[in-house]
Design an enzyme around this catalytic site. Structure first.
Site, PDB file in Angstrom:
ATOM      1  N   ASP A   5      -0.577   0.367   3.260  1.00  0.00           N
ATOM      2  CA  ASP A   5      -1.715   0.891   2.505  1.00  0.00           C
ATOM      3  C   ASP A   5      -1.415   2.361   2.269  1.00  0.00           C
ATOM      4  O   ASP A   5      -1.378   3.149   3.212  1.00  0.00           O
ATOM      5  CB  ASP A   5      -2.994   0.704   3.330  1.00  0.00           C
ATOM      6  CG  ASP A   5      -4.221   1.334   2.667  1.00  0.00           C
ATOM      7  OD1 ASP A   5      -4.050   2.063   1.658  1.00  0.00           O
ATOM      8  OD2 ASP A   5      -5.336   1.114   3.166  1.00  0.00           O
ATOM      9  N   ASP A  47      -3.804  -3.187   0.317  1.00  0.00           N
ATOM     10  CA  ASP A  47      -2.435  -3.126   0.831  1.00  0.00           C
ATOM     11  C   ASP A  47      -1.426  -3.529  -0.230  1.00  0.00           C
ATOM     12  O   ASP A  47      -1.554  -4.583  -0.854  1.00  0.00           O
ATOM     13  CB  ASP A  47      -2.290  -4.054   2.041  1.00  0.00           C
ATOM     14  CG  ASP A  47      -3.074  -3.525   3.214  1.00  0.00           C
ATOM     15  OD1 ASP A  47      -2.502  -2.790   4.017  1.00  0.00           O
ATOM     16  OD2 ASP A  47      -4.291  -3.819   3.291  1.00  0.00           O
ATOM     17  N   GLN A  89      -1.864   6.764   3.793  1.00  0.00           N
ATOM     18  CA  GLN A  89      -2.413   6.631   5.158  1.00  0.00           C
ATOM     19  C   GLN A  89      -1.520   5.883   6.155  1.00  0.00           C
ATOM     20  O   GLN A  89      -1.510   6.210   7.331  1.00  0.00           O
ATOM     21  CB  GLN A  89      -3.805   5.992   5.143  1.00  0.00           C
ATOM     22  CG  GLN A  89      -3.841   4.498   4.863  1.00  0.00           C
ATOM     23  CD  GLN A  89      -5.183   3.849   5.228  1.00  0.00           C
ATOM     24  OE1 GLN A  89      -6.246   4.356   4.910  1.00  0.00           O
ATOM     25  NE2 GLN A  89      -5.131   2.708   5.899  1.00  0.00           N
ATOM     26  N   GLY A  98      15.580   5.248  10.002  1.00  0.00           N
ATOM     27  CA  GLY A  98      16.444   4.077  10.157  1.00  0.00           C
ATOM     28  C   GLY A  98      15.762   2.731  10.035  1.00  0.00           C
ATOM     29  O   GLY A  98      16.382   1.753   9.647  1.00  0.00           O
ATOM     30  N   ASN A  99      14.454   2.642  10.408  1.00  0.00           N
ATOM     31  CA  ASN A  99      13.756   1.360  10.397  1.00  0.00           C
ATOM     32  C   ASN A  99      12.261   1.648  10.303  1.00  0.00           C
ATOM     33  O   ASN A  99      11.769   2.522  11.019  1.00  0.00           O
ATOM     34  CB  ASN A  99      14.075   0.616  11.709  1.00  0.00           C
ATOM     35  CG  ASN A  99      13.659  -0.837  11.668  1.00  0.00           C
ATOM     36  OD1 ASN A  99      12.502  -1.148  11.418  1.00  0.00           O
ATOM     37  ND2 ASN A  99      14.600  -1.732  11.903  1.00  0.00           N
ATOM     38  N   TYR A 222      -7.701   5.470  15.565  1.00  0.00           N
ATOM     39  CA  TYR A 222      -7.936   4.541  14.480  1.00  0.00           C
ATOM     40  C   TYR A 222      -7.389   5.085  13.162  1.00  0.00           C
ATOM     41  O   TYR A 222      -7.745   6.171  12.734  1.00  0.00           O
ATOM     42  CB  TYR A 222      -9.431   4.237  14.321  1.00  0.00           C
ATOM     43  CG  TYR A 222      -9.645   3.207  13.251  1.00  0.00           C
ATOM     44  CD1 TYR A 222      -9.220   1.897  13.467  1.00  0.00           C
ATOM     45  CD2 TYR A 222     -10.184   3.532  12.023  1.00  0.00           C
ATOM     46  CE1 TYR A 222      -9.352   0.951  12.482  1.00  0.00           C
ATOM     47  CE2 TYR A 222     -10.326   2.589  11.033  1.00  0.00           C
ATOM     48  CZ  TYR A 222      -9.912   1.301  11.271  1.00  0.00           C
ATOM     49  OH  TYR A 222     -10.036   0.364  10.282  1.00  0.00           O
ATOM     50  N   LYS A 225      -6.800  -0.748   9.744  1.00  0.00           N
ATOM     51  CA  LYS A 225      -6.305  -1.952  10.411  1.00  0.00           C
ATOM     52  C   LYS A 225      -4.891  -2.278   9.934  1.00  0.00           C
ATOM     53  O   LYS A 225      -4.419  -1.741   8.944  1.00  0.00           O
ATOM     54  CB  LYS A 225      -7.261  -3.125  10.160  1.00  0.00           C
ATOM     55  CG  LYS A 225      -8.314  -3.268  11.242  1.00  0.00           C
ATOM     56  CD  LYS A 225      -7.729  -3.696  12.585  1.00  0.00           C
ATOM     57  CE  LYS A 225      -8.799  -3.727  13.668  1.00  0.00           C
ATOM     58  NZ  LYS A 225      -8.274  -3.500  15.013  1.00  0.00           N
ATOM     59  N   ARG A 259     -14.647  -0.573   9.478  1.00  0.00           N
ATOM     60  CA  ARG A 259     -14.141   0.403  10.444  1.00  0.00           C
ATOM     61  C   ARG A 259     -13.228  -0.231  11.490  1.00  0.00           C
ATOM     62  O   ARG A 259     -13.085   0.296  12.595  1.00  0.00           O
ATOM     63  CB  ARG A 259     -15.319   1.153  11.108  1.00  0.00           C
ATOM     64  CG  ARG A 259     -16.090   1.944  10.079  1.00  0.00           C
ATOM     65  CD  ARG A 259     -17.352   2.607  10.569  1.00  0.00           C
ATOM     66  NE  ARG A 259     -18.100   3.129   9.422  1.00  0.00           N
ATOM     67  CZ  ARG A 259     -17.850   4.298   8.833  1.00  0.00           C
ATOM     68  NH1 ARG A 259     -16.919   5.094   9.305  1.00  0.00           N
ATOM     69  NH2 ARG A 259     -18.540   4.676   7.783  1.00  0.00           N
ATOM     70  N   ASP A 282     -17.145  -3.620   3.531  1.00  0.00           N
ATOM     71  CA  ASP A 282     -15.682  -3.454   3.466  1.00  0.00           C
ATOM     72  C   ASP A 282     -14.954  -4.768   3.792  1.00  0.00           C
ATOM     73  O   ASP A 282     -13.924  -4.773   4.471  1.00  0.00           O
ATOM     74  CB  ASP A 282     -15.185  -2.347   4.412  1.00  0.00           C
ATOM     75  CG  ASP A 282     -15.454  -0.951   3.868  1.00  0.00           C
ATOM     76  OD1 ASP A 282     -15.979  -0.820   2.744  1.00  0.00           O
ATOM     77  OD2 ASP A 282     -15.120   0.016   4.580  1.00  0.00           O
ATOM     78  N   TYR A 343      -9.865   2.727  20.291  1.00  0.00           N
ATOM     79  CA  TYR A 343      -9.074   3.451  19.302  1.00  0.00           C
ATOM     80  C   TYR A 343      -9.882   3.814  18.057  1.00  0.00           C
ATOM     81  O   TYR A 343      -9.340   4.228  17.054  1.00  0.00           O
ATOM     82  CB  TYR A 343      -7.832   2.629  18.917  1.00  0.00           C
ATOM     83  CG  TYR A 343      -6.917   2.435  20.084  1.00  0.00           C
ATOM     84  CD1 TYR A 343      -6.006   3.432  20.427  1.00  0.00           C
ATOM     85  CD2 TYR A 343      -6.975   1.291  20.850  1.00  0.00           C
ATOM     86  CE1 TYR A 343      -5.178   3.279  21.517  1.00  0.00           C
ATOM     87  CE2 TYR A 343      -6.148   1.124  21.945  1.00  0.00           C
ATOM     88  CZ  TYR A 343      -5.249   2.114  22.278  1.00  0.00           C
ATOM     89  OH  TYR A 343      -4.431   1.968  23.345  1.00  0.00           O
TER      90      TYR A 343
END
Ligand code: F6R
Ligand code: MG
Ligand code: MG
Length: 359
Positions: A5, A47, A89, A98-99, A222, A225, A259, A282, A343
């Site tokens: 995202d 996303d 974000q 590298g990854n 946070y 997600k 959230r 959301d 979190y």
């Protein structure tokens, strides 16, 4: 598959068409340069999803770098100038090293030898976490009440081995089914901690891969997600396409939604713009499905797997569950339990009350 995202509109609703355009241009250039063989760019809610084929194996630096650079450029060229919400974000690291694993984007990779005909299905979720795949993946590869082939096809009858990641301790275990089915369920029922990362047929054939990153565990706070993806191969000695799609007819409860703090039903939706964006509170959490045939590493498709009246009733049930869950407001179990809230921003609110408690 590599996804992130890197900004959306309005708020966390959906991606912007210009983001898709820039992604297509950059990946097409990489295709011509020979880094990848083929690609398809799509999205699940907010996303951006890169479905890519190549012959370089899993964890290839060039492919990971390509995805990272593409997300960066989309952020700089589109998300930031348009002031899209949450621009960049998921790009948590300062620079590529590298990854992309552990750097924010989600990754699911599956290396396999192409069969005479190889159907590959890709599932992409928004407003939820990797544990959301545990239930459907178990039903596809471990539950004979879902997958008739486990009983009646000798090629599936020996079962599948599940690789499980413990996201808290960063360690993994392989569990062989059907022999160890109860052990598997003892783990993956705790879907916030134990997540399925790979599935192999018991003769070793790679069958499925899922993204397992927990953004909050990487960042310690946070940051949205994880919105996981997974890849499932089908047919001819593997579960049929219809057996793979069947568990999604049940909109099971997953963690995420508003959230990243609420339980809600996972609603299977079409890839079209009307359904593939989040709205109510959301959410509710969504899954889109894209079906391909792979031919000499070219992606033939996609077919919009849930853009079908057969899933209308599931969506209706998901909407009823949404009404029911929302009526709980701030109460558990609609709102997640304390460990999962650690979190989020809730601890800041509780901190203020600490000194006011009396023994
Ligand atoms: C869920 C998600 C959203 C946001 C919410 C608040 O994964 O990302 O539900 O958490 O819209 O966002 P802020 O705090 O940025 O206003
Ligand atoms: Mg967003
Ligand atoms: Mg998202």
């Amino acid at each position: 598959m590599i996804k992130a995202d890197v900004g959306s509109y309005p708020g966390h609703g959906t991606v912007h068409p210009q983001q898709i355009e820039v992604a297509k241009t950059l990946l097409e250039k990489a295709r011509k340069d020979g880094a990848i063989v083929d690609f398809f760019v799509t999205h699940a809610g907010d996303d951006l999803e890169f479905i890519m084929t190549h012959r370089r194996g899993e964890n290839d630096k060039r492919v990971h770098q390509l995805a990272w650079d593409t997300f960066k450029e989309i952020t700089d060229k589109v998300s930031k100038p348009l002031k899209l919400y949450g621009a960049g974000q998921d790009l948590l690291a300062e620079a590529f090293s590298g990854n992309v694993k552990g750097m924010g984007p989600g990754v699911a990779e599956l290396e396999f030898e192409e069969r005479r005909s190889d159907p590959v299905l890709v599932f992409m979720a928004d407003k939820t976490e990797p544990g959301a795949w545990n239930l459907p993946l178990f039903r596809i590869f471990g539950d004979p009440f879902n997958t008739a082939g486990l009983i009646i096809d000798p090629a599936l009858h020996d079962g599948f081995t599940f690789e499980i990641l413990d996201v808290m301790e960063d360690q993994s275990i392989k569990i062989k089914c059907p022999d160890e089915t109860y052990d598997l369920l003892a783990l993956i029922g705790t879907s916030s901690r134990y997540v399925i990362s790979k599935i192999y047929r018991n003769d070793g054939m790679p069958a499925a891969a899922a993204s397992t990153s927990r953004l909050s565990l990487i960042a310690g706070r946070y940051v949205g997600k994880d919105d996981p993806v997974c890849i499932v191969r089908a047919q001819h000695g593997l579960p049929a396409v219809g057996e793979v799609l069947e568990p999604f007819a049940f909109p099971h409860l997953v963690a995420g939604w508003m959230r990243g703090s609420h339980l809600g039903p996972l609603m299977p939706v079409s890839m079209n713009d009307v359904q593939n964006r989040v709205t109510r509170f959301d959410g509710p959490p969504r899954v889109v499905g894209a079906g391909f045939q792979v031919s000499d590493a070219k992606l033939i498709g996609p077919a919009d797997l849930f853009g079908d009246p057969a899933y209308d009733r599931t969506r209706q049930v998901a909407n009823e569950i949404t009404d029911y869950m929302r009526r709980h407001g701030p109460f558990m179990p609609h709102r997640l339990g304390p460990e999962e809230m650690e979190y989020t921003t809730l601890p800041e609110v509780l901190e203020k009350l600490k000194t006011r408690f009396k023994k």
